[in-house]
Design a protein around this motif. Sequence first.
Motif, PDB file in Angstrom:
ATOM      1  N   PHE A  76      35.903  39.929  57.374  1.00  0.00           N
ATOM      2  CA  PHE A  76      35.653  39.728  55.948  1.00  0.00           C
ATOM      3  C   PHE A  76      36.741  38.837  55.370  1.00  0.00           C
ATOM      4  O   PHE A  76      37.565  38.300  56.114  1.00  0.00           O
ATOM      5  N   TRP A  77      36.736  38.685  54.060  1.00  0.00           N
ATOM      6  CA  TRP A  77      37.838  37.943  53.447  1.00  0.00           C
ATOM      7  C   TRP A  77      37.977  38.360  51.998  1.00  0.00           C
ATOM      8  O   TRP A  77      37.071  39.013  51.466  1.00  0.00           O
ATOM      9  N   TYR A  78      39.108  38.045  51.416  1.00  0.00           N
ATOM     10  CA  TYR A  78      39.285  38.372  50.008  1.00  0.00           C
ATOM     11  C   TYR A  78      39.726  37.143  49.234  1.00  0.00           C
ATOM     12  O   TYR A  78      40.381  36.254  49.773  1.00  0.00           O
ATOM     13  N   HIS A  79      39.303  37.118  47.978  1.00  0.00           N
ATOM     14  CA  HIS A  79      39.576  35.946  47.133  1.00  0.00           C
ATOM     15  C   HIS A  79      39.373  36.329  45.677  1.00  0.00           C
ATOM     16  O   HIS A  79      38.759  37.355  45.394  1.00  0.00           O
ATOM     17  N   PRO A  80      39.860  35.518  44.737  1.00  0.00           N
ATOM     18  CA  PRO A  80      39.682  35.844  43.323  1.00  0.00           C
ATOM     19  C   PRO A  80      38.233  35.674  42.883  1.00  0.00           C
ATOM     20  O   PRO A  80      37.458  34.961  43.529  1.00  0.00           O
ATOM     21  N   HIS A  81      37.888  36.304  41.779  1.00  0.00           N
ATOM     22  CA  HIS A  81      36.556  36.106  41.207  1.00  0.00           C
ATOM     23  C   HIS A  81      36.624  35.707  39.748  1.00  0.00           C
ATOM     24  O   HIS A  81      35.751  36.027  38.939  1.00  0.00           O
ATOM     25  N   VAL A  82      37.686  35.020  39.400  1.00  0.00           N
ATOM     26  CA  VAL A  82      37.838  34.425  38.074  1.00  0.00           C
ATOM     27  C   VAL A  82      38.118  32.953  38.343  1.00  0.00           C
ATOM     28  O   VAL A  82      38.983  32.639  39.164  1.00  0.00           O
ATOM     29  N   ILE A 118      40.621  40.413  42.432  1.00  0.00           N
ATOM     30  CA  ILE A 118      40.379  40.213  43.868  1.00  0.00           C
ATOM     31  C   ILE A 118      39.028  40.800  44.225  1.00  0.00           C
ATOM     32  O   ILE A 118      38.735  41.964  43.948  1.00  0.00           O
ATOM     33  N   HIS A 119      38.237  39.960  44.852  1.00  0.00           N
ATOM     34  CA  HIS A 119      36.935  40.380  45.364  1.00  0.00           C
ATOM     35  C   HIS A 119      37.049  40.509  46.882  1.00  0.00           C
ATOM     36  O   HIS A 119      37.611  39.644  47.544  1.00  0.00           O
ATOM     37  N   TRP A 120      36.526  41.597  47.419  1.00  0.00           N
ATOM     38  CA  TRP A 120      36.606  41.871  48.859  1.00  0.00           C
ATOM     39  C   TRP A 120      35.265  41.463  49.446  1.00  0.00           C
ATOM     40  O   TRP A 120      34.346  42.272  49.544  1.00  0.00           O
ATOM     41  N   HIS A 121      35.173  40.199  49.811  1.00  0.00           N
ATOM     42  CA  HIS A 121      33.877  39.606  50.165  1.00  0.00           C
ATOM     43  C   HIS A 121      33.291  40.270  51.416  1.00  0.00           C
ATOM     44  O   HIS A 121      33.866  40.202  52.490  1.00  0.00           O
ATOM     45  N   GLY A 122      32.120  40.893  51.231  1.00  0.00           N
ATOM     46  CA  GLY A 122      31.394  41.487  52.354  1.00  0.00           C
ATOM     47  C   GLY A 122      31.582  42.990  52.466  1.00  0.00           C
ATOM     48  O   GLY A 122      30.831  43.639  53.184  1.00  0.00           O
ATOM     49  N   PHE A 143      23.645  31.426  49.510  1.00  0.00           N
ATOM     50  CA  PHE A 143      23.405  32.489  48.529  1.00  0.00           C
ATOM     51  C   PHE A 143      24.077  33.780  48.977  1.00  0.00           C
ATOM     52  O   PHE A 143      23.839  34.261  50.093  1.00  0.00           O
ATOM     53  N   HIS A 144      24.880  34.345  48.121  1.00  0.00           N
ATOM     54  CA  HIS A 144      25.677  35.535  48.476  1.00  0.00           C
ATOM     55  C   HIS A 144      25.366  36.693  47.537  1.00  0.00           C
ATOM     56  O   HIS A 144      25.268  36.510  46.333  1.00  0.00           O
ATOM     57  N   LEU A 145      25.213  37.883  48.122  1.00  0.00           N
ATOM     58  CA  LEU A 145      25.044  39.102  47.335  1.00  0.00           C
ATOM     59  C   LEU A 145      26.241  40.014  47.607  1.00  0.00           C
ATOM     60  O   LEU A 145      26.571  40.286  48.757  1.00  0.00           O
ATOM     61  N   HIS A 146      26.876  40.471  46.550  1.00  0.00           N
ATOM     62  CA  HIS A 146      28.054  41.334  46.687  1.00  0.00           C
ATOM     63  C   HIS A 146      27.690  42.732  47.181  1.00  0.00           C
ATOM     64  O   HIS A 146      26.659  43.292  46.786  1.00  0.00           O
ATOM     65  N   GLY A 147      28.578  43.299  47.971  1.00  0.00           N
ATOM     66  CA  GLY A 147      28.530  44.735  48.261  1.00  0.00           C
ATOM     67  C   GLY A 147      27.380  45.221  49.115  1.00  0.00           C
ATOM     68  O   GLY A 147      27.227  46.420  49.314  1.00  0.00           O
ATOM     69  N   PHE A 161      25.512  38.234  42.330  1.00  0.00           N
ATOM     70  CA  PHE A 161      24.962  37.393  43.398  1.00  0.00           C
ATOM     71  C   PHE A 161      25.123  35.966  42.928  1.00  0.00           C
ATOM     72  O   PHE A 161      25.091  35.690  41.728  1.00  0.00           O
ATOM     73  N   HIS A 162      25.346  35.058  43.863  1.00  0.00           N
ATOM     74  CA  HIS A 162      25.607  33.674  43.439  1.00  0.00           C
ATOM     75  C   HIS A 162      25.601  32.723  44.617  1.00  0.00           C
ATOM     76  O   HIS A 162      25.665  33.142  45.769  1.00  0.00           O
ATOM     77  N   CYS A 163      25.563  31.457  44.273  1.00  0.00           N
ATOM     78  CA  CYS A 163      25.772  30.429  45.287  1.00  0.00           C
ATOM     79  C   CYS A 163      27.255  30.425  45.618  1.00  0.00           C
ATOM     80  O   CYS A 163      28.100  30.523  44.730  1.00  0.00           O
ATOM     81  N   HIS A 164      27.602  30.295  46.913  1.00  0.00           N
ATOM     82  CA  HIS A 164      29.030  30.296  47.256  1.00  0.00           C
ATOM     83  C   HIS A 164      29.645  28.909  47.258  1.00  0.00           C
ATOM     84  O   HIS A 164      30.801  28.732  47.657  1.00  0.00           O
ATOM     85  N   ILE A 165      28.899  27.904  46.809  1.00  0.00           N
ATOM     86  CA  ILE A 165      29.560  26.645  46.467  1.00  0.00           C
ATOM     87  C   ILE A 165      30.161  26.922  45.088  1.00  0.00           C
ATOM     88  O   ILE A 165      29.436  27.169  44.113  1.00  0.00           O
TER      89      ILE A 165
END
Length: 467
Positions: free
Chosen positions: A143-149, A104-108, A398-402, A447-451
Amino acid sequence: MLRYSVVFLAVCSACGPTLKVEKPLEVRAALTDVNPDPAVVEVRLAAGPASVPYLEGKDADVWAYRDAAQEGSTGTVPGPMLRAKVGDLVIVHFKNELPEATTIHWHGLRLPAAADGSASSQMAIEAGAEYEYRFTVRDPGSFWYHPHVRGDVQIERGLYAPFVVEGGAEVDVAADRYFVLDDVKVSASGKLSEGNETLDEMLGRQGNVLLVNGQKGREIEISAGSRERWRFVNSANGRYFNLRLPGVKFRVIGWDGGLVPEPYEVETLLVAPGERYEVLVEVPDKRGERLSLETIHYDRGHNIPDPGPKEILGLVVGSAKKHPPKPLPSQWRTDLPELTVTADTRVKTFVLKELETPEGVQFLINDQRWPFNTRVEVRQNDVEIWEVKNEAEMDHPFHLHGHFFHVLSVNGEPFTRKGWKDTVNIPQQGTVRFVVKYEPSPGMWMFHCHILEHAERGMMGDLMIMP
Ligand code: C2O
Ligand code: CU
Ligand code: CU
C-alpha cells in the motif's frame, strides 16, 4: 525475516560492468516502532520542508515525511516505509510541520472511515497541528500513504511513502524490494518547476526526471540465478509507467489488494497512477550481464507522443547466491471472497467527462464537479456493480477508498483474472464494470481519478455508507 533492503557490492572494475557505489536505493528504513507490544505498531511521523538532490549536487526544495521518533531526522522522498503485519494495531502520531493544512490517506487500506484521512472523513490538520491515526490492518499487501489535501501539489512536492503489510503465502526470494515510481519536473537549477502548463492541467503534470525511490538513473546489483520480489507503486501525478525488462518476464503475483490466486506472466506491465503490482523476477544466471528496467510508451489519449523506451533502473547481475530459490508456493491465495452477481444486483453508473471552459479544464463525474457534488448514498454490506464510463479522450485511473473490488468486464469483454483492486484504469471512451461490497465501515468515503490534477479539478466524489 527479509527486510526490504538492497545490499551494495563493489564489483571489480576489470570484471564486467562496474557498479557505482552510491547511497542505497532502498526505501529509507521503516518508521521506528516505539511500542514494545509486538501486536502494536506505534510511530511518530512528521511532514515538513526538506531538500533532496533530484539532479546530482543540486538540491530541490521538497515537502517530505520523516521519522519523528528519530532525533534530528530529515525528510526523505519517498517517506519512510510503514511496516506492519496483518492484525496489528497501527497508531500514527502525526505532526504537520508544513506551511499549510494536510491529512494522511492510507491508500488501499480497509479501515474505519474516520481514519481514512480524506477531506470528507476528517477536518484538515492545520499547519503546526498534530493528529493521531489509529486503525487495525486487515490485509497483507503493498500500500502507500499520501496527503489528501491539494494532492496534486503536496504529492508532487514529495509527500508519499510505501506501506507494507506482511502476511499471506510465503515466497522464498533473495530480495524483497519496494520500487516507488514517480517523475518530477525540475529546471536546470535542480529546483522543482513552479506552476503548471496547460498540458499539465489536461494530462496531469508529467516530469522530465523519472525516479525510482526518489532517485534517477540508478543501478543496483542483483544475484545471478536468484529470484526477487518487486513491489511497484505509481505515485506520479499523471504519468503511466509501462514497465518492461527486456529478456525477462514478470510473474505477476499481486495487485492492489494483495496476492492474486493465480499468478501469470507478462512481458510488459502497465502501472497507472495509484496502482500497485507485485512481481517475481527470475534473474538470469549470467554474471556480468546488465538488465534495464524500462518504461515504454502507452497511449493514454490526447495523442501524447511516443518518447521511446526510457530506462528507469539498471540492474547488474553479480555473483550467485549459495542456495537456489526454493519452489514457489502451491497455493497463493484462498481467501478472496466471491461476490455473487445476479440479474438483480444493482448497477450504479459513473460517467467521466472532461470539459474545456474559459477558466481551464474541468473534470466531471456524472456531470458534477467536486467539491460541488452531491454524495452517493449506499447501505453497509450491500453488494453493487459500478459501471464506470469514460467519455473522455484520455484514460482515467479510477480509485475507490477503503474497499477492494473485483473487475467484471473491460469494454464489454469479461475480465477473467481474479484478484482485488482498489484502482482500475478506465480506458479512453471505454467502460469498466466492477463489483464491490460496502463492507469496511459506515461513514464517508471518496472515489476519484488518481491523476491528481483531475481529482483536484473536479473528478472526485463522495460515497456515504449508511449503517
Ligand atoms: Cu491514493 Cu484518494 O487516493
Ligand atoms: Cu485511496
Ligand atoms: Cu483522470
